[in-house]
Motif scaffolding. Structure first.
Motif, short mmCIF file in Angstrom:
data_model
loop_
_atom_site.label_atom_id
_atom_site.label_comp_id
_atom_site.label_asym_id
_atom_site.label_seq_id
_atom_site.Cartn_x
_atom_site.Cartn_y
_atom_site.Cartn_z
N ASN A 423 82.04 6.51 7.27
CA ASN A 423 81.00 5.53 6.96
C ASN A 423 80.68 5.38 5.48
O ASN A 423 79.86 4.53 5.12
N ASN A 424 81.29 6.18 4.60
CA ASN A 424 80.94 6.07 3.18
C ASN A 424 82.14 5.87 2.27
O ASN A 424 82.06 6.07 1.06
N ILE A 425 83.27 5.47 2.84
CA ILE A 425 84.50 5.29 2.05
C ILE A 425 84.31 4.15 1.06
O ILE A 425 83.81 3.07 1.40
N GLN A 426 84.72 4.38 -0.18
CA GLN A 426 84.69 3.38 -1.25
C GLN A 426 86.13 3.09 -1.66
O GLN A 426 86.81 3.94 -2.23
N LEU A 427 86.61 1.89 -1.34
CA LEU A 427 88.03 1.58 -1.48
C LEU A 427 88.54 1.78 -2.89
O LEU A 427 89.65 2.25 -3.10
N ALA A 428 87.75 1.41 -3.89
CA ALA A 428 88.23 1.46 -5.27
C ALA A 428 88.14 2.85 -5.89
O ALA A 428 88.60 3.06 -7.01
N THR A 429 87.57 3.81 -5.16
CA THR A 429 87.32 5.14 -5.72
C THR A 429 88.46 6.08 -5.40
O THR A 429 89.07 6.02 -4.33
N SER A 430 88.75 6.99 -6.33
CA SER A 430 89.78 7.99 -6.08
C SER A 430 89.31 8.95 -5.00
O SER A 430 88.12 9.30 -4.92
N GLU A 441 94.66 2.70 -1.43
CA GLU A 441 96.05 3.05 -1.15
C GLU A 441 96.19 3.69 0.23
O GLU A 441 97.14 3.41 0.96
N ALA A 442 95.24 4.55 0.57
CA ALA A 442 95.33 5.28 1.83
C ALA A 442 95.12 4.37 3.03
O ALA A 442 95.64 4.64 4.12
N THR A 443 94.37 3.29 2.87
CA THR A 443 93.98 2.44 4.00
C THR A 443 94.57 1.04 3.94
O THR A 443 94.11 0.15 4.63
N ARG A 444 95.57 0.85 3.08
CA ARG A 444 96.19 -0.46 2.90
C ARG A 444 95.14 -1.52 2.56
O ARG A 444 95.01 -2.56 3.21
N GLY A 445 94.38 -1.20 1.54
CA GLY A 445 93.37 -2.14 1.06
C GLY A 445 92.20 -2.33 2.01
O GLY A 445 91.49 -3.33 1.93
N GLY A 446 91.96 -1.35 2.88
CA GLY A 446 90.85 -1.45 3.83
C GLY A 446 91.25 -2.01 5.18
O GLY A 446 90.41 -2.13 6.07
N ALA A 447 92.53 -2.36 5.35
CA ALA A 447 93.00 -2.92 6.62
C ALA A 447 93.21 -1.85 7.69
O ALA A 447 93.27 -2.16 8.88
N ARG A 448 93.33 -0.59 7.28
CA ARG A 448 93.60 0.50 8.22
C ARG A 448 92.60 1.63 7.95
O ARG A 448 92.94 2.66 7.38
N MET A 449 91.37 1.43 8.35
CA MET A 449 90.32 2.39 8.07
C MET A 449 90.38 3.55 9.06
O MET A 449 90.63 3.35 10.26
N PRO A 450 90.14 4.78 8.58
CA PRO A 450 90.18 5.94 9.48
C PRO A 450 89.06 5.88 10.50
O PRO A 450 87.91 5.59 10.15
N PRO A 451 89.36 6.15 11.76
CA PRO A 451 88.35 5.97 12.82
C PRO A 451 87.42 7.15 13.01
O PRO A 451 86.39 7.02 13.67
N ASP A 452 87.77 8.33 12.47
CA ASP A 452 86.96 9.53 12.74
C ASP A 452 87.06 10.49 11.56
O ASP A 452 87.85 10.31 10.63
N GLN A 453 86.25 11.55 11.63
CA GLN A 453 86.19 12.51 10.53
C GLN A 453 87.50 13.28 10.38
O GLN A 453 87.92 13.61 9.26
N ALA A 454 88.16 13.56 11.50
CA ALA A 454 89.42 14.31 11.41
C ALA A 454 90.46 13.54 10.60
O ALA A 454 91.20 14.13 9.79
N THR A 455 90.52 12.22 10.78
CA THR A 455 91.49 11.42 10.02
C THR A 455 91.10 11.36 8.55
O THR A 455 91.95 11.44 7.66
N VAL A 456 89.79 11.25 8.27
CA VAL A 456 89.33 11.26 6.87
C VAL A 456 89.73 12.57 6.21
O VAL A 456 90.26 12.59 5.08
#
Length: 553
Positions: A423-430, A441-456
Motif C-alpha cells: 500500500n505504500n509503494i512509490q514507483l519513482a523511488t529506489s 523497474e520491479a513492477t513494469r511501471g506500475g502495471a504489475r503491482m505486488p499483491p501481498d507482503q510476501a511478494t514485496v
C-alpha cells in the motif's frame, strides 16, 4: 523466410486499405482464399498477377501483393461505377460491408484497362469461400470494438458530422490532416501532395499557403453532404475524417463513436484542449502578480474543482479564516498578510493540479473558469477559442520558445517508509536507500503491482542481492522482466514454478557485455539461481532462491 504472423499481415492490410480507400477485410479474404502465387519472402499472395506495366518482380513479395491488390480493387470499383453501378450496388449499408453482388464480381477476377498502370490482374477465386472469409474477418474486427449488428445509421451520422465541421474548424494541424485525408480518399488519390494539387492549392517556396489550403478544404467538405452517393470510397473518406478529427485509434472506433446516441455530441472534443489547459496552469506561478482578479480566478477555480458552494467556503477549505480579510479592512498591513496567506494556499493547490488532473469534466470546467476570469473573457466560447489559439502556437513553437508546452514538473515525493508494503509503494523511488533499482523497474511501471507482503519482501530481497551484483560488475543493469503475476507469466511462456511469480527474479542485460560474460562473472559467488539464454545472447537471469542453481536455456 518465415511467414508473417496474422497480426503482421493485418497491419499491411490496414495500411493499404487506408491508402486506397477500400474495405480492409477484403484483403484478408483474398489472402485466405487465393493462396497464390508463392512469393520470394516465403508467403503466398492474394491472387495478384502482372498486368500492363507491372512486372512479375513488382508483385513478388507479400507487401507488394497487398499494395497492388488494394489498387486493383479500387480500379475494379471505378470500372463498375463507370458501368452504372450505384453506391448500394457496391455496398450493403445495413451489414456495413461490400454487397454480395460486388463480392461475386471480385471473385470473377479482373484485368485492368491498359491505361490503368497502377492496377494488376486479379485471378478468379471461389465466390462463396471469398464471402465467408470476408465476413469472418469483418466479424473479428466488429466484435473487438463491439459494433452494432445493423449499421444502417452510419451514412446519416457521417453526413451529420460533416455538417458540423465548418462551425468547429480551428485550423489545428490534426483537423487539417483529417480534412486532407477525406479529400484524398474521396478523390481516390495516394498522397497528400496529390490531394492538395487536386484542390488547386499551389506550392510556393517549398510550402503551401495554409490559409488557401484551409479555404479549399472547407469548400470541399461543404459540398460533401450534397455529393455523397454512398460509394465505398466516399464512405471510407468520411469515416477517416471522423477517426482523425476525434483522434481515435481505428476505423471501427470511429463507427462506434458515431453509434453512441447523438451523432453531434462532442463533435468538438474538449479533451483536445487538455494540454493547453495544463500549460496554462503550469504558467500560473510565474505570471501570478497577486492582483485581485487573479486571486478571484484561482479561488473560483478551486471552488469549482472541489464542488463548493461559495468563495467563503473555498477559503475555509484551504484552511484559512475568510473573516481575516474583513477584520483587516482599513488595516493595509493586516489585509496584505491575509492576502499573502490565501495566495500561498491557492498557489500550493494549483501547483499540484498538473499531477491531480485526470480529464474529468468538472476538473476541466474548473480550469476553463480560471482562464475565463484570468483573461477577462466575456464567455466560455471565447475562452475555448483562446485555448485553441494556444494550441496552434504550441504546435509550431520551438522547444525553447516561451510559447512551447512547458516541461512537466515532477511532484514532490513523500518520505521513504520504514518498510515497504503493497500500500505504500512509490514507483519513482529506489527500492533500497541509495540503491539503483526502482519500484517502477520491479513492477513494469506500475502495471504489475505486488499483491501481498510476501511478494514485496521478495522484491526487496532480490533488489539487495542484485545491487551487490551490479556493483561487482561495475555497469548498470537494464531490467527486462522482474515481478510477473501468474497470468502474465503464463502468457509470456514462463515456467509454472518461475521465481518471477514470487517476485525475487530479474532478467537483465548490460551494455557491452554478453550474457555469458555476466554469467561467468557472477557464477563464483552468486548464492541463488543464475541462468543465461542461448537464444538471447545478451540476457542474464538472477533469482534469490535459497540454494545455488545454474542453468543454460
Amino acid at each position: 523466410m518465415a511467414q508473417r504472423s496474422p497480426d503482421q499481415r493485418n497491419n499491411y492490410y490496414l495500411i493499404e486499405a487506408g491508402r486506397a480507400g477500400i474495405h480492409k477485410s477484403i484483403l484478408a479474404a483474398l489472402y485466405a482464399t487465393q493462396q497464390k502465387p508463392p512469393l520470394t519472402d516465403g508467403e503466398t499472395g492474394l491472387g495478384i498477377a502482372p498486368a500492363n506495366r507491372i512486372s512479375p518482380e513488382d508483385v513478388n513479395t507479400f507487401p507488394e501483393q497487398v499494395q497492388y491488390a488494394a489498387n486493383t480493387l479500387r480500379s475494379l470499383t471505378d470500372k463498375l461505377a463507370d458501368a452504372g453501378w450505384r453506391g448500394n450496388d457496391l455496398w450493403d449499408a445495413a451489414a456495413g460491408r461490400y454487397s454480395d453482388r460486388f463480392l461475386t464480381a471480385i471473385a470473377e477476377g479482373y484485368s485492368p484497362p491498359a491505361a490503368d498502370i497502377s492496377a494488376a490482374r486479379l485471378e478468379p477465386t471461389d465466390a462463396e469461400a471469398l464471402k465467408q472469409a470476408y465476413i469472418a474477418d469483418l466479424a473479428t474486427d466488429y466484435s473487438a470494438e463491439r459494433l452494432p449488428q445493423n449499421l444502417a445509421f452510419l451514412d446519416k451520422a457521417l453526413i451529420a458530422f460533416v455538417e458540423r465541421i465548418l462551425a468547429n474548424y480551428n485550423c489545428l494541424s490534426f483537423q487539417r490532416q483529417a480534412l486532407l485525408e477525406a479529400v484524398r480518399l474521396w478523390r481516390k488519390l495516394d498522397t497528400d501532395e496529390e490531394a492538395i494539387a487536386a484542390l488547386g492549392v499551389a506550392r510556393e517556396a517549398g510550402s503551401y499557403d495554409e490559409s488557401a489550403l484551409d479555404r479549399a478544404l472547407l469548400d470541399f467538405i461543404a459540398q460533401a453532404d450534397r455529393s455523397f452517393s454512398g460509394y465505398p470510397n466516399q464512405r471510407e473518406a468520411l469515416i477517416r475524417l471522423v477517426q482523425l478529427w476525434r483522434e481515435l485509434d481505428s476505423r471501427e472506433e470511429a463507427i462506434q463513436a458515431l453509434s453512441q446516441g447523438d451523432p453531434f455530441a462532442n463533435e468538438t472534443n474538449l479533451q483536445i484542449l487538455d494540454s493547453a489547459l495544463i500549460a496554462f496552469v503550469q504558467r500560473i506561478p510565474e505570471s501570478y502578480k497577486g492582483k485581485g482578479d487573479q486571486r478571484f480566478a484561482l479561488t473560483e477555480g478551486y471552488r469549482l474543482w472541489k464542488g463548493l458552494d461559495s468563495r467563503t467556503t473555498a477559503i475555509e477549505d484551504l484552511g484559512l479564516d475568510p473573516q481575516a480579510l474583513i477584520k483587516g479592512t482599513g488595516d493595509l498591513s493586516a489585509m496584505a498578510v491575509a492576502a499573502a496567506q490565501i495566495d500561498r494556499a491557492l498557489l500550493n493547490f494549483w501547483n499540484r493540479v498538473p499531477t491531480l488532473y485526470d480529464g474529468a469534466t468538472d476538473q476541466r470546467e474548473a480550469i476553463l473558469r480560471v482562464v475565463t476570469i484570468w483573461r477577462h473573457m466575456d464567455a466560455r466560447i471565447p475562452t475555448i477559442q483562446s485555448l485553441f489559439e494556444d494550441l496552434k502556437r504550441m504546435e509550431r513553437a520551438n522547444k525553447d520558445s516561451v510559447e512551447a508546452m512547458p516541461p512537466p514538473v515532477p511532484s514532490v515525493l513523500p518520505s521513504r517508509p520504514d518498510r515497504w508494503t503493497p500500500n505504500n509503494i512509490q514507483l519513482a523511488t529506489s527500492i533500497l536507500p541509495s540503491g539503483n533499482f526502482t519500484w517502477a523497474e520491479a513492477t513494469r511501471g506500475g502495471a504489475r503491482m505486488p499483491p501481498d507482503q510476501a511478494t514485496v519482501d521478495a522484491i526487496v530481497r532480490i533488489a539487495s542481492l542484485a545491487q551487490e551484483a551490479r556493483e561487482r560488475i561495475g555497469r548498470p543493469f537494464f531490467i527486462t522482466s522482474w515481478y510477473r503475476p501468474p497470468e502474465v507469466n503464463a502468457r509470456v511462456g514462463g515456467a509454472s514454478m518461475s521465481r518471477h511469480i514470487v517476485g525475487d527474479a530479474i532478467n537483465f542485460y548490460c551494455d557491452g557485455l554478453t550474457g555469458r560474460q555476466l554469467y561467468w562473472a557472477l557464477d563464483p559467488w552468486w548464492p541463488g539461481g543464475l541462468g543465461r539464454y542461448t537464444q538471447f545472447p545478451y540476457l542474464c537471469h538472477l533469482d534469490a532462491r535459497g540454494q545455488r542453481s545454474r542453468w543454460v536455456h
